[in-house]
Write an enzyme that holds these catalytic residues in place. Structure first.
Site, PDB file in Angstrom:
ATOM      1  N   CYS A  40     -25.125 -49.910 -20.891  1.00  0.00           N
ATOM      2  CA  CYS A  40     -24.730 -49.100 -22.050  1.00  0.00           C
ATOM      3  C   CYS A  40     -25.795 -49.050 -23.132  1.00  0.00           C
ATOM      4  CB  CYS A  40     -23.389 -49.580 -22.595  1.00  0.00           C
ATOM      5  SG  CYS A  40     -22.044 -49.252 -21.439  1.00  0.00           S
ATOM      6  N   HIS A  46     -19.495 -39.592 -22.121  1.00  0.00           N
ATOM      7  CA  HIS A  46     -18.133 -39.769 -21.629  1.00  0.00           C
ATOM      8  C   HIS A  46     -17.312 -38.508 -21.898  1.00  0.00           C
ATOM      9  CE1 HIS A  46     -18.630 -44.094 -21.037  1.00  0.00           C
ATOM     10  NE2 HIS A  46     -19.196 -44.147 -22.236  1.00  0.00           N
ATOM     11  N   HIS A  85     -19.159 -32.581 -27.959  1.00  0.00           N
ATOM     12  CA  HIS A  85     -20.518 -32.230 -27.551  1.00  0.00           C
ATOM     13  C   HIS A  85     -21.573 -32.700 -28.558  1.00  0.00           C
ATOM     14  CE1 HIS A  85     -18.330 -29.827 -24.646  1.00  0.00           C
ATOM     15  NE2 HIS A  85     -19.415 -29.923 -23.900  1.00  0.00           N
ATOM     16  N   GLU A 150     -12.573 -44.178 -22.641  1.00  0.00           N
ATOM     17  CA  GLU A 150     -13.950 -43.784 -22.313  1.00  0.00           C
ATOM     18  C   GLU A 150     -14.030 -43.317 -20.869  1.00  0.00           C
ATOM     19  OE1 GLU A 150     -17.292 -46.151 -24.889  1.00  0.00           O
ATOM     20  OE2 GLU A 150     -16.951 -46.759 -22.840  1.00  0.00           O
TER      21      GLU A 150
END
Length: 161
Positions: A40, A46, A85, A150
């Site tokens: 990560c 996600h 986005h 997520e």
């Protein structure tokens, strides 16, 4: 709360958990000496799902806690226009200055926390609590919890006190 309603939202976003270190912290002892990479730390994204639960001890004149539409309206700008986005980045992330300088054309959503699912849940909780307070509704309606998924198998929940 005697009555609760839950509204679901979805958005797509990228992030980087720049503080991730799988070899230290609370969970490190579960690894049995294995030293994995810290995936990560990389830039990734996600398809987030968010569940917002609000509650009240009483119902309004329409026999509701609040209309689902009003919860959607309170979060629409944040979810649809700011988070969706975007690349969620902590202003304390060492990569933030480079992102700001070289990728200013990207839709950055700058926060003051490492953008883990837990921290995003708290952020949305606080945001909606403030909206309810601004509308004078906080005496009657409370944010009970915000759940951020997520992945299909991983979620974080933030509950108020």
């Amino acid at each position: 709360m005697r009555y609760e309603i839950t509204k679901k939202f979805k958005f797509e976003a990228g992030h980087r958990v720049w503080k991730q270190n799988l070899t230290s912290g609370k969970g490190a002892r579960l690894m049995g000496g294995e030293i994995p990479p810290n995936p990560c730390l990389n830039i990734h994204g996600h398809s987030y799902k968010v569940e917002v639960t609000v509650g009240s001890d009483t119902l309004n004149e329409q026999e509701m806690v609040i209309d689902f539409y009003h919860i959607k309206a309170a979060l629409k700008d944040l979810i649809d226009n700011k988070l969706d986005h975007s690349f969620i980045i902590d202003k304390n992330d060492p990569l933030y200055p480079s992102f700001k300088e070289h990728f200013g054309f990207l839709k950055l959503f700058v926060v003051d926390f490492c953008p883990t699912a837990e921290a995003i849940a708290k952020f949305i909780y606080d945001f909606l609590t403030e909206k309810l307070d601004e509308a004078g509704l906080l005496e009657d309606i409370k944010v009970v919890s915000v759940t951020v998924w997520e992945t299909e198998t991983g979620k974080a929940v933030y509950r108020g006190q």
